[in-house]
Write an enzyme that holds these catalytic residues in place. Structure first.
Site, PDB file in Angstrom:
ATOM      1  N   SER A 163       0.843  -1.193   0.000  1.00 40.81           N
ATOM      2  CA  SER A 163       0.000   0.000   0.000  1.00 40.81           C
ATOM      3  C   SER A 163       0.877   1.242   0.000  1.00 40.81           C
ATOM      4  O   SER A 163       2.041   1.194   0.414  1.00 40.81           O
ATOM      5  CB  SER A 163      -0.878  -0.004   1.259  1.00 40.81           C
ATOM      6  OG  SER A 163      -1.489   1.246   1.491  1.00 40.81           O
ATOM      7  N   TYR A 189       0.020  -0.288  10.827  1.00 42.98           N
ATOM      8  CA  TYR A 189      -0.383  -0.749   9.503  1.00 42.98           C
ATOM      9  C   TYR A 189       0.700  -0.428   8.479  1.00 42.98           C
ATOM     10  O   TYR A 189       1.055  -1.275   7.642  1.00 42.98           O
ATOM     11  CB  TYR A 189      -1.699  -0.083   9.101  1.00 42.98           C
ATOM     12  CG  TYR A 189      -2.197  -0.501   7.735  1.00 42.98           C
ATOM     13  CD1 TYR A 189      -2.721  -1.770   7.524  1.00 42.98           C
ATOM     14  CD2 TYR A 189      -2.133   0.375   6.654  1.00 42.98           C
ATOM     15  CE1 TYR A 189      -3.182  -2.162   6.274  1.00 42.98           C
ATOM     16  CE2 TYR A 189      -2.581   0.003   5.399  1.00 42.98           C
ATOM     17  CZ  TYR A 189      -3.106  -1.272   5.217  1.00 42.98           C
ATOM     18  OH  TYR A 189      -3.541  -1.661   3.955  1.00 42.98           O
TER      19      TYR A 189
END
Length: 321
Positions: A163, A189
């Site tokens: 990501s 994350y």
């Protein structure tokens, strides 16, 4: 001299079906994790429509079965459904033991986002445990099947979803479980997404001699179940990034396109350790570069071979039975 970046004829608006148009995957065995919804379900559908024998590796078997029914209803070969909880080491080991024969494509698609600190039954920080450690253990466990598949079809591939969040934080190799630092779920994350890229770097270094390459991909901004646990702060951060032009929303088909490029494009058949964005290899940016200025770049820390090697060793230790 730097090698030229890997490019393909696909781009930001391409869909998974565009990439697979005219591609025959008959004889290809594929596993897609997190394929009970969203990007994983779309990736599995597109691969099955091109003829691949797909296994949906999912935590929710009932949801996976519904996806398999839909794929079959669309005229493609019905996928198999297997239970896999990436946050549970025993579940990963059971999935690996149950696998028989060769494997040609492993798509490490599953992921979680938490709004606060959560730990698995094994004491691991949940985002790192699910997004990286579980996938690491799965890939290592299936390496023999991937090597066998590579011998059959001139190469096997591993695709791991990262990501743009990787640009927020490097992994902390001295505190992988975030036990000694204040917990920020967005940083946690981000570290797991950096770990995904580092996995691809080291997996390729270790396995390319067996004909197995691994690449990381950024699917872009896609509305999926991943956002369902966002805190107000996480939603505000996402909205700010969108307002700043760091990304634009894609359809699920467009989001799956870069995954499928890594899975089937001939340009990536024998090269790995790359981070792909918008269906091509991303350019490298300095570690202090901002996401707003470089929304399609990859931080140097995510490609560092020393960090990749050390992370692999740590991951092996943390996932060993």
């Amino acid at each position: 001299m730097d090698q030229p970046l890997v490019t393909t004829r696909y781009g930001p608006s391409s869909t998974a079906d565009d990439v697979l148009e005219g591609v025959d995957l008959t004889g290809v065995r594929a596993v897609v994790t997190g394929a009970s919804s969203g990007l994983g379900a779309e990736t599995a559908r597109a691969l099955a429509a091109a003829g691949a024998a797909v296994t949906l590796a999912v935590r929710d078997v009932a949801a996976g079965t519904r996806v398999a029914d839909a794929v079959e209803g669309g005229g493609a070969r019905r996928p198999e459904v297997g239970h896999l909880d990436l946050a549970d080491g025993s579940s990963v080991r059971r999935f690996v033991r149950a696998w028989e024969g060769s494997l040609h494509l492993l798509v490490l698609n599953a992921g979680v986002v938490t709004s606060g600190l959560e730990r698995t039954a094994e004491g691991r920080e949940r985002q790192m445990a699910t997004n990286h450690l579980g996938h690491h253990a799965l890939a290592v466990g299936l390496h023999h099947a991937l090597a066998r598949g590579a011998a059959e079809r001139d190469g096997s591939r591993v695709v791991v979803l990262s990501s743009t969040a990787h640009m927020r934080a490097d992994v902390d190799l001295d505190d992988l479980d975030l036990e000694r630092t204040a917990y920020d779920p967005q940083v946690a994350y981000a570290r797991s997404k950096t770990a995904n890229v580092l996995f691809a770097v080291e997996a390729t270094r270790r396995w390319q001699g067996d004909g197995v390459v691994a690449n990381a991909v950024n699917p872009g901004g896609v509305v999926t179940g991943l956002q369902r646990h966002f805190s107000p702060g996480q939603r505000a951060s996402l909205e700010a990034a969108e307002a700043a032009g760091a990304f634009v929303w894609k359809s699920v088909g467009q989001g799956a396109a870069t995954t499928v490029v890594a899975a089937v494009a001939p340009e990536l058949a024998h090269t790995g350790g790359h981070y792909l964005d918008e269906c091509r290899e991303a350019y490298t940016v300095d570690d202090d570069a901002s996401l707003v200025d470089h929304p399609h770049g990859v931080k140097r820390w995510a490609l560092d071979p020393g960090s990749a090697s050390r992370l692999w060793s740590l991951s092996e230790g943390l996932t060993r039975p």
